[in-house]
Design an enzyme around this catalytic site. Structure first.
Site, short mmCIF file in Angstrom:
data_model
loop_
_atom_site.label_atom_id
_atom_site.label_comp_id
_atom_site.label_asym_id
_atom_site.label_seq_id
_atom_site.Cartn_x
_atom_site.Cartn_y
_atom_site.Cartn_z
CG ASN A 105 -1.80 1.21 1.31
OD1 ASN A 105 -2.49 1.53 0.34
ND2 ASN A 105 -1.82 1.90 2.44
CG HIS A 135 -0.64 6.06 4.77
ND1 HIS A 135 -2.02 6.16 4.77
CD2 HIS A 135 -0.20 6.80 5.82
CE1 HIS A 135 -2.39 6.91 5.79
NE2 HIS A 135 -1.32 7.32 6.44
#
Length: 215
Positions: free
Chosen positions: A106, A108
């Site tokens: 991911n 972020h």
């Protein structure tokens, strides 16, 4: 590697991956893009670049577990080896993560563990932080708290708004996400507990930012 990319919005990080592949900086391929929103602009990017995509919405399933299983089934059918969350606005549970152990990453917009969750840029401004940035990390069941692969630091200016800070961070997101994918694809990433080591990774003169090699 065969990549599966999960999106919810405009897909600028998806575009960064596409650009890296088309320029030859990444030797990987996007096997499938999954969006949980049918009006996400990321779908238009898929159409433009002839990338297969599918829309799978949470509300079409009686439970989150069935929603996640549907995504897993499609990713497996496409032979996906690494799942990339590129602005995917849905928390993944053990149902999904157990199907791809330490194969989900991911991006972020903060320096994890700081400012986890939504509106990370706003959190940084309200906290009075002088440095923030972005992080690519492995996804675990704990939100925005998986082992860190690479980070880039961005100064917070006195004149910053949430929008200006977000855009400046985004320019680094577009660099470190393809870089992390490349390192993983090359087999250079090793995870020891919470510690991620990248074999042969180069770092520039700034101690806080990697050189990012080709990116």
């Amino acid at each position: 590697m065969n990549l599966g990319v999960l999106v919810s919005g405009r897909g600028s990080n998806l575009q960064a991956i596409i650009d890296a592949i088309e320029s030859g900086k990444l030797q990987d391929r996007i096997s499938i893009v999954i969006s949980n929103r049918e009006k996400a602009y990321a779908i238009e990017r898929c159409k433009k670049h002839s990338i297969p995509y599918v829309v799978i919405k949470r509300k079409d399933f009686p439970s989150r577990e069935e929603f996640e299983r549907a995504m897993v089934d499609i990713l497996k059918e496409r032979g996906v080896e690494l799942v990339v969350l590129a602005g995917f606005m849905s928390i993944l549970t053990k149902t999904f993560l157990s199907a791809f152990p330490m194969k989900v990453i991911n991006i972020h917009p903060s320096l994890i563990p700081a400012f986890q969750g939504l509106n990370a840029q706003k959190q940084a401004l309200e906290y009075g932080a002088k440095i923030t940035g972005c992080t690519v990390h492995f996804v675990t069941e704990e939100l925005d708290n998986g082992p860190v692969i690479v980070q880039a630091c961005v100064p917070v200016l006195d004149t910053d708004t949430e929008e200006s800070l977000s855009e400046r961070i985004l320019s680094y997101e577009h660099r470190i996400l393809p870089q992390a994918i490349k390192w993983i694809s090359q087999g250079r990433v090793k995870v020891e507990g919470r510690i991620v080591k990248v074999e042969g990774a180069k770092y520039g003169t700034l101690p806080v930012n990697p050189s990012l090699e080709d990116f």
